[in-house]
Design an enzyme around this catalytic site. Sequence first.
Site, PDB file in Angstrom:
ATOM      1  N   ARG A   5      14.447  12.476   1.351  1.00 15.04           N
ATOM      2  CA  ARG A   5      14.870  11.251   0.805  1.00 15.04           C
ATOM      3  C   ARG A   5      15.495  10.478   2.191  1.00 15.04           C
ATOM      4  O   ARG A   5      16.279  10.901   3.038  1.00 15.04           O
ATOM      5  CB  ARG A   5      15.854  11.335  -0.149  1.00 15.04           C
ATOM      6  N   LYS A  28      23.172  23.378  -1.073  1.00 14.28           N
ATOM      7  CA  LYS A  28      21.629  22.870  -1.128  1.00 14.28           C
ATOM      8  C   LYS A  28      20.767  24.035  -1.213  1.00 14.28           C
ATOM      9  O   LYS A  28      20.565  24.779  -0.106  1.00 14.28           O
ATOM     10  CB  LYS A  28      21.125  21.806  -0.549  1.00 14.28           C
ATOM     11  N   ARG A  83      27.783  12.358  -4.846  1.00 16.70           N
ATOM     12  CA  ARG A  83      28.513  13.366  -4.071  1.00 16.70           C
ATOM     13  C   ARG A  83      29.824  13.816  -5.322  1.00 16.70           C
ATOM     14  O   ARG A  83      30.429  12.959  -6.012  1.00 16.70           O
ATOM     15  CB  ARG A  83      29.291  12.952  -3.083  1.00 16.70           C
TER      16      ARG A  83
END
Length: 286
Positions: A75, A141, A280
């Site tokens: 992204r 992640k 976040r």
Amino acid sequence: MTTAPESQPASLQSWRIDADALRAALPQALQAWTLDLVEETGSTNADLTQACRQAPWSDAGTLRLAYRQTAGRGRQGRPWQGQAGLTFSVALPLALSPSRLSGLSLGVGLALAQALGDVEAALGARVGLKWPNDLQIDGRKLAGILIEAVPAGPQRVWAVIGIGLNLVRDAQMEVALGRELAGVAEAMPGFDAQRDATRLLAAVLARLGAMRDAFVAHGFAPMAAEWSARDAYRDQPVRLLHDGQVLAEGMARGVDGEGHLLLETPAGLERITSGELSLRPAGGAA
């Protein structure tokens, strides 16, 4: 508690997908799919995007997997190579107009999480979804998703879905990103890249095929409750950033039937579209 990245097995860089086993593991509905495995390319998403612009319409999907991508991107144009994991793209034909793709990235993320659970229940139980298109383990992640739409005529569009799934934690990538990552190996007992990469990929393709049919028929709405149940930040304070600037803060309350983030703010419940926003936790930089 901070943990050191696990060492990468010596065999990791030599693992390969077993094409015959992959084909045999796919459900009958996916037997017509094209499975394209290559050693190296610039970007599997770019490859499939170009191919979809030139190819005749087909109801069958296409997989393109590369063991190394030299110009992969995530992204917001971020570099994406992911050599410690599965890096691939899938072109899904959707009998929809491009305007009806709202929530597709969330549907893909849910399908990916379900596939991990299909292969190993303990792995699936640890995976959380981060709006709009990441998978995490303990805030780190595990996988990222990038979708590009290629119109192919009235009520026809190719969704080119790029996926990077970490098999192990990549120490070099962690240093480059300045953050810890997650890997399948840490949550899958007895993980073996040579054996399990093919199993994982087959499960992902099967779930993507089923998700495609459900999405074309009903959109994202029937998936929203399960996505919200797996939301890693549900009922937690979060911030939404664009180019590093905080645009909104509030309590994450899951998603609606169009894939909008539900953000509870002092002004009320807001529905946030993805765009180029990043989510976040309010108290950190995960």
